[in-house]
Design a protein around this motif. Structure first.
Motif, PDB file in Angstrom:
ATOM      1  N   GLY A 161       0.767  -1.332  -0.162  1.00  0.00           N
ATOM      2  CA  GLY A 161      -0.014  -0.079  -0.029  1.00  0.00           C
ATOM      3  C   GLY A 161       0.948   1.217  -0.086  1.00  0.00           C
ATOM      4  O   GLY A 161       1.991   1.195   0.430  1.00  0.00           O
ATOM      5  N   PHE A 162       0.392   2.267  -0.498  1.00  0.00           N
ATOM      6  CA  PHE A 162       1.006   3.526  -0.723  1.00  0.00           C
ATOM      7  C   PHE A 162       0.053   4.976  -0.741  1.00  0.00           C
ATOM      8  O   PHE A 162      -1.033   4.791  -1.189  1.00  0.00           O
ATOM      9  CB  PHE A 162       1.815   3.668  -2.115  1.00  0.00           C
ATOM     10  CG  PHE A 162       2.870   2.659  -2.298  1.00  0.00           C
ATOM     11  CD1 PHE A 162       4.200   2.784  -1.990  1.00  0.00           C
ATOM     12  CD2 PHE A 162       2.489   1.493  -2.929  1.00  0.00           C
ATOM     13  CE1 PHE A 162       4.961   1.858  -2.006  1.00  0.00           C
ATOM     14  CE2 PHE A 162       3.470   0.460  -2.972  1.00  0.00           C
ATOM     15  CZ  PHE A 162       4.760   0.675  -2.556  1.00  0.00           C
ATOM     16  N   THR A 163       0.629   5.830  -0.105  1.00  0.00           N
ATOM     17  CA  THR A 163      -0.017   7.364  -0.065  1.00  0.00           C
ATOM     18  C   THR A 163       0.714   8.289  -1.072  1.00  0.00           C
ATOM     19  O   THR A 163       0.194   9.355  -1.182  1.00  0.00           O
ATOM     20  CB  THR A 163      -0.264   7.707   1.250  1.00  0.00           C
ATOM     21  OG1 THR A 163       1.029   7.731   1.909  1.00  0.00           O
ATOM     22  CG2 THR A 163      -0.956   6.765   2.013  1.00  0.00           C
ATOM     23  N   GLU A 164       2.076   7.953  -1.248  1.00  0.00           N
ATOM     24  CA  GLU A 164       2.809   8.924  -1.912  1.00  0.00           C
ATOM     25  C   GLU A 164       3.163   8.472  -3.427  1.00  0.00           C
ATOM     26  O   GLU A 164       3.508   7.160  -3.498  1.00  0.00           O
ATOM     27  CB  GLU A 164       4.466   9.097  -1.052  1.00  0.00           C
ATOM     28  CG  GLU A 164       4.006   9.686   0.028  1.00  0.00           C
ATOM     29  CD  GLU A 164       3.461  11.213  -0.062  1.00  0.00           C
ATOM     30  OE1 GLU A 164       3.691  11.928  -0.950  1.00  0.00           O
ATOM     31  OE2 GLU A 164       2.707  11.510   1.120  1.00  0.00           O
ATOM     32  N   ALA A 165       2.793   9.103  -4.469  1.00  0.00           N
ATOM     33  CA  ALA A 165       3.260   8.803  -5.806  1.00  0.00           C
ATOM     34  C   ALA A 165       4.553   8.374  -6.097  1.00  0.00           C
ATOM     35  O   ALA A 165       4.809   7.369  -6.687  1.00  0.00           O
ATOM     36  CB  ALA A 165       2.799   9.954  -6.529  1.00  0.00           C
ATOM     37  N   LEU A 178      -3.405   9.294  -6.725  1.00  0.00           N
ATOM     38  CA  LEU A 178      -2.776   9.984  -5.654  1.00  0.00           C
ATOM     39  C   LEU A 178      -2.841  11.686  -5.868  1.00  0.00           C
ATOM     40  O   LEU A 178      -2.497  12.360  -4.871  1.00  0.00           O
ATOM     41  CB  LEU A 178      -1.308   9.270  -5.402  1.00  0.00           C
ATOM     42  CG  LEU A 178      -1.543   7.915  -4.882  1.00  0.00           C
ATOM     43  CD1 LEU A 178      -0.039   7.339  -4.700  1.00  0.00           C
ATOM     44  CD2 LEU A 178      -2.332   7.997  -3.330  1.00  0.00           C
ATOM     45  N   ALA A 179      -2.481  11.789  -7.299  1.00  0.00           N
ATOM     46  CA  ALA A 179      -1.905  13.447  -7.575  1.00  0.00           C
ATOM     47  C   ALA A 179      -3.263  14.111  -8.044  1.00  0.00           C
ATOM     48  O   ALA A 179      -3.374  15.164  -7.516  1.00  0.00           O
ATOM     49  CB  ALA A 179      -0.840  13.367  -8.517  1.00  0.00           C
ATOM     50  N   ASP A 180      -4.085  13.405  -8.918  1.00  0.00           N
ATOM     51  CA  ASP A 180      -4.997  14.239  -9.468  1.00  0.00           C
ATOM     52  C   ASP A 180      -6.519  13.945  -8.858  1.00  0.00           C
ATOM     53  O   ASP A 180      -7.352  14.512  -9.208  1.00  0.00           O
ATOM     54  CB  ASP A 180      -5.268  13.892 -11.097  1.00  0.00           C
ATOM     55  CG  ASP A 180      -4.058  14.255 -11.674  1.00  0.00           C
ATOM     56  OD1 ASP A 180      -3.249  14.930 -11.305  1.00  0.00           O
ATOM     57  OD2 ASP A 180      -3.708  13.705 -12.800  1.00  0.00           O
ATOM     58  N   ASN A 181      -6.437  13.135  -7.737  1.00  0.00           N
ATOM     59  CA  ASN A 181      -7.685  13.194  -6.904  1.00  0.00           C
ATOM     60  C   ASN A 181      -8.873  12.491  -7.752  1.00  0.00           C
ATOM     61  O   ASN A 181     -10.048  13.009  -7.387  1.00  0.00           O
ATOM     62  CB  ASN A 181      -7.916  14.144  -6.257  1.00  0.00           C
ATOM     63  CG  ASN A 181      -8.696  13.881  -5.071  1.00  0.00           C
ATOM     64  OD1 ASN A 181      -8.548  12.714  -4.504  1.00  0.00           O
ATOM     65  ND2 ASN A 181      -9.640  14.927  -4.515  1.00  0.00           N
ATOM     66  N   LYS A 182      -8.710  11.705  -8.649  1.00  0.00           N
ATOM     67  CA  LYS A 182      -9.655  11.414  -9.594  1.00  0.00           C
ATOM     68  C   LYS A 182     -10.892  10.377  -8.911  1.00  0.00           C
ATOM     69  O   LYS A 182     -12.090  10.568  -9.354  1.00  0.00           O
ATOM     70  CB  LYS A 182      -9.122  10.332 -10.597  1.00  0.00           C
ATOM     71  CG  LYS A 182     -10.069  10.008 -11.831  1.00  0.00           C
ATOM     72  CD  LYS A 182      -9.478   9.271 -12.839  1.00  0.00           C
ATOM     73  CE  LYS A 182     -10.359   8.746 -14.157  1.00  0.00           C
ATOM     74  NZ  LYS A 182      -9.757   8.058 -15.092  1.00  0.00           N
ATOM     75  N   VAL A 193      -3.563   0.558  -3.392  1.00  0.00           N
ATOM     76  CA  VAL A 193      -2.962  -0.819  -3.182  1.00  0.00           C
ATOM     77  C   VAL A 193      -2.629  -1.340  -4.531  1.00  0.00           C
ATOM     78  O   VAL A 193      -3.127  -1.375  -5.542  1.00  0.00           O
ATOM     79  CB  VAL A 193      -4.062  -1.562  -2.596  1.00  0.00           C
ATOM     80  CG1 VAL A 193      -3.502  -3.235  -2.504  1.00  0.00           C
ATOM     81  CG2 VAL A 193      -4.275  -1.445  -1.039  1.00  0.00           C
ATOM     82  N   ILE A 194      -1.261  -1.898  -4.474  1.00  0.00           N
ATOM     83  CA  ILE A 194      -0.745  -2.108  -5.737  1.00  0.00           C
ATOM     84  C   ILE A 194      -0.310  -3.673  -5.827  1.00  0.00           C
ATOM     85  O   ILE A 194       0.326  -4.146  -4.666  1.00  0.00           O
ATOM     86  CB  ILE A 194       0.651  -1.318  -6.187  1.00  0.00           C
ATOM     87  CG1 ILE A 194       0.537   0.066  -6.207  1.00  0.00           C
ATOM     88  CG2 ILE A 194       1.331  -2.026  -7.355  1.00  0.00           C
ATOM     89  CD1 ILE A 194       1.870   0.706  -6.193  1.00  0.00           C
ATOM     90  N   GLU A 195      -0.779  -4.508  -6.669  1.00  0.00           N
ATOM     91  CA  GLU A 195      -1.055  -5.808  -6.400  1.00  0.00           C
ATOM     92  C   GLU A 195      -0.266  -6.603  -7.444  1.00  0.00           C
ATOM     93  O   GLU A 195      -0.462  -6.066  -8.862  1.00  0.00           O
ATOM     94  CB  GLU A 195      -2.597  -6.320  -6.448  1.00  0.00           C
ATOM     95  CG  GLU A 195      -3.170  -6.190  -5.237  1.00  0.00           C
ATOM     96  CD  GLU A 195      -4.517  -6.772  -5.167  1.00  0.00           C
ATOM     97  OE1 GLU A 195      -4.840  -7.508  -6.019  1.00  0.00           O
ATOM     98  OE2 GLU A 195      -5.294  -6.697  -4.254  1.00  0.00           O
ATOM     99  N   GLN A 196       0.191  -7.753  -7.314  1.00  0.00           N
ATOM    100  CA  GLN A 196       0.686  -8.741  -8.340  1.00  0.00           C
ATOM    101  C   GLN A 196      -0.483  -9.006  -9.475  1.00  0.00           C
ATOM    102  O   GLN A 196      -1.665  -9.237  -8.849  1.00  0.00           O
ATOM    103  CB  GLN A 196       1.096 -10.162  -7.647  1.00  0.00           C
ATOM    104  CG  GLN A 196       1.283 -11.212  -8.461  1.00  0.00           C
ATOM    105  CD  GLN A 196       1.293 -12.468  -7.349  1.00  0.00           C
ATOM    106  OE1 GLN A 196       1.107 -12.426  -6.338  1.00  0.00           O
ATOM    107  NE2 GLN A 196       1.757 -13.561  -8.330  1.00  0.00           N
ATOM    108  N   PHE A 197      -0.377  -9.061 -10.516  1.00  0.00           N
ATOM    109  CA  PHE A 197      -1.405  -9.453 -11.573  1.00  0.00           C
ATOM    110  C   PHE A 197      -1.467 -11.109 -11.670  1.00  0.00           C
ATOM    111  O   PHE A 197      -0.351 -11.605 -11.748  1.00  0.00           O
ATOM    112  CB  PHE A 197      -0.662  -8.913 -13.063  1.00  0.00           C
ATOM    113  CG  PHE A 197      -1.635  -9.424 -14.033  1.00  0.00           C
ATOM    114  CD1 PHE A 197      -2.816  -8.801 -14.409  1.00  0.00           C
ATOM    115  CD2 PHE A 197      -1.259 -10.490 -14.844  1.00  0.00           C
ATOM    116  CE1 PHE A 197      -3.763  -9.050 -15.263  1.00  0.00           C
ATOM    117  CE2 PHE A 197      -2.163 -10.965 -15.996  1.00  0.00           C
ATOM    118  CZ  PHE A 197      -3.398 -10.354 -16.431  1.00  0.00           C
TER     119      PHE A 197
END
Length: 443
Positions: free
Chosen positions: A130-134, A178-182, A191-195
């Motif tokens: 997990g991340f909060t910073e780009a 994280l940056a553009d708040n879409k 959360v970045i996950e394995q494919f």
């Protein structure tokens, strides 16, 4: 005679209200706020409750309505009110509400909570971080490579998941979230996950805190375009049952996924009650991995599943509320398939106010072979409750044309025949819903 309140406005809620209204024990099914389809169903009535964006006032409006209208049972359809604690609020007021508490609904409300929960309880899932910073997120992507999966941590209406085929697409997803708040607050953490490779399936259960009732299996089609291409959506169609869920896979899911959730929530002092949806990836060895948990019935999976349900949904929910769920239900042996018709621009945007032509009358198809469930619909005159007023689009996914037939292929053709007769400006749908199962039938 019973009065039931169904909370929600989508195709899932139309299907739930329709199933409940078929029960002879039911007097009225109120749907808040509902759609044009629920307004037209026998014994169903749409109700507009206060929607201020303030959770406490929304909960209060629901509780007041239940107390003033002798509501015997509340069935919560969408995830947002579950995450904000509507079931807790109803229970505190002595109202019977079917759904998980706010604590349990974190399984859907926070991807981080869900991943940590799975890790702690040895539930098979993809590796993640997990991340909060780009900057840190992009550095992790550089380490892992592509394809890779980027998920908004919070609720994003089923669209906060990006399967990035390239590093550049992954970067773009990180910037959007994280940056553009879409995705607003939902994307303030990712959360970045394995494919994972394999075939997806939806495994939905009813749980009363202890007993587990598996619903019929199903498979959703998340991608916008045919051939499973294009952006992720809330779902462009589904069918039931899903042949990829063999008896062996079914047993693995129950022992490795569902039972551990029930046990862990009990151990935490928060028994899980309500619907639990495990979105799965089944690999070539037949081993299931959890892609995501949802704390409610899936949409559009609900529509074909409930087309096949022959047991009383009202009785099942009542048994669940009493802690006495049976271990199985009665199902039509025939498969069902639903095709979503979406509005112009979906999933990036949606169109409202487009007149819908070609809708079949409610009493068409008296053999119940085809049913058109409404989702993003309303009336051109918001006070209308009859066919004299035009039904118009009111959101991204507009309708789900659902057919029951002797094979998935036949169900697909029956659904396509009705889908093709319905039109509105910018209408879009996939003609290949069910292609995995049809390939199995043909082989």
């Amino acid at each position: 005679m019973m009065n039931i309140l169904v909370i929600g406005s989508g195709g899932r809620e139309h299907a739930l209200a329709w199933q409940c209204a078929k029960d002879d024990k039911v007097n009225n099914v109120y749907v808040a706020p509902g759609n044009a389809g629920t307004a037209l169903e026998p014994k169903c009535q749409n109700v507009v409750l206060v929607s201020t964006g303030d959770n406490a006032s929304e909960h209060s409006a629901i509780i007041d309505f239940c107390q003033n209208n002798a509501i015997d049972m509340v069935i919560v359809g969408p995830e947002a009110p579950l995450v904000t604690g509507i079931v807790d609020a109803c229970r505190d007021a002595g109202i019977q509400a079917w759904g998980p508490t706010a604590y349990c609904a974190q399984l859907e409300g926070s991807k981080t909570f869900a991943k940590e929960f799975m890790e702690q309880n040895n539930i098979p899932t993809a590796a993640y971080k997990g991340f909060t910073e780009a900057v840190a997120a992009k550095a992790y992507i550089d380490e892992q490579g592509a394809p890779i999966v980027i998920k908004a941590d919070g609720l994003a209406a089923g669209k906060g998941v990006i399967v990035a085929e390239t590093i550049e697409q992954a970067y773009e997803a990180i910037d959007d979230m994280l940056a553009d708040n879409k995705f607003g607050d939902a994307g303030s953490r990712v959360v970045i996950e394995q494919f994972l490779q394999g075939e997806e399936a939806s495994f939905i259960c009813m749980i009363d805190g202890k007993n587990i009732l598996p619903m019929a299996t199903s498979q959703d089609h998340k991608r916008a375009f045919e051939g499973d291409t294009g952006p992720n959506t809330g779902g462009m169609g589904a069918y039931s049952p899903a042949p990829v869920v063999t008896q062996d896979v079914h047993e693995k899911v129950m022992t490795q996924v569902i039972q551990p959730v029930v046990d862990a929530m009990n151990n935490a002092g928060h028994p899980y009650t309500g619907f639990l949806y495990a979105g799965l990836m089944i690999d070539e060895a037949g081993d299931p991995y959890v892609i995501e948990f949802n704390c409610r019935f899936g949409d559009p999976e609900t529509q074909p599943i409930l087309m096949r349900l022959q047991s009383s949904m009202v009785d099942l929910v009542a048994q669940g509320l009493a802690g006495q769920l049976p271990s199985d239900a009665q199902w039509d042996s025939r498969p069902a398939l639903g095709i979503v018709i979406a509005s112009k621009g979906y999933p990036e945007t949606s169109s409202k106010g487009d007149v819908i032509a070609g809708l079949p009358e409610l009493d068409d198809n008296n053999d119940n072979a085809v049913k058109v469930f409404h989702a993003g619909t309303t009336f051109s005159d918001s006070d209308a409750i009859d066919r004299e007023k035009e039904v118009v689009t009111n959101g991204g996914r507009v309708l789900c044309v659902t057919a029951l037939a002797d094979s998935i292929s036949d169900a697909q053709q029956a659904a396509l025949a009705v889908t093709g007769a319905i039109s509105f400006d910018g209408a879009q749908y996939r003609r290949d819903i069910g292609h995995h199962a049809i390939a199995r039938e043909n082989s």
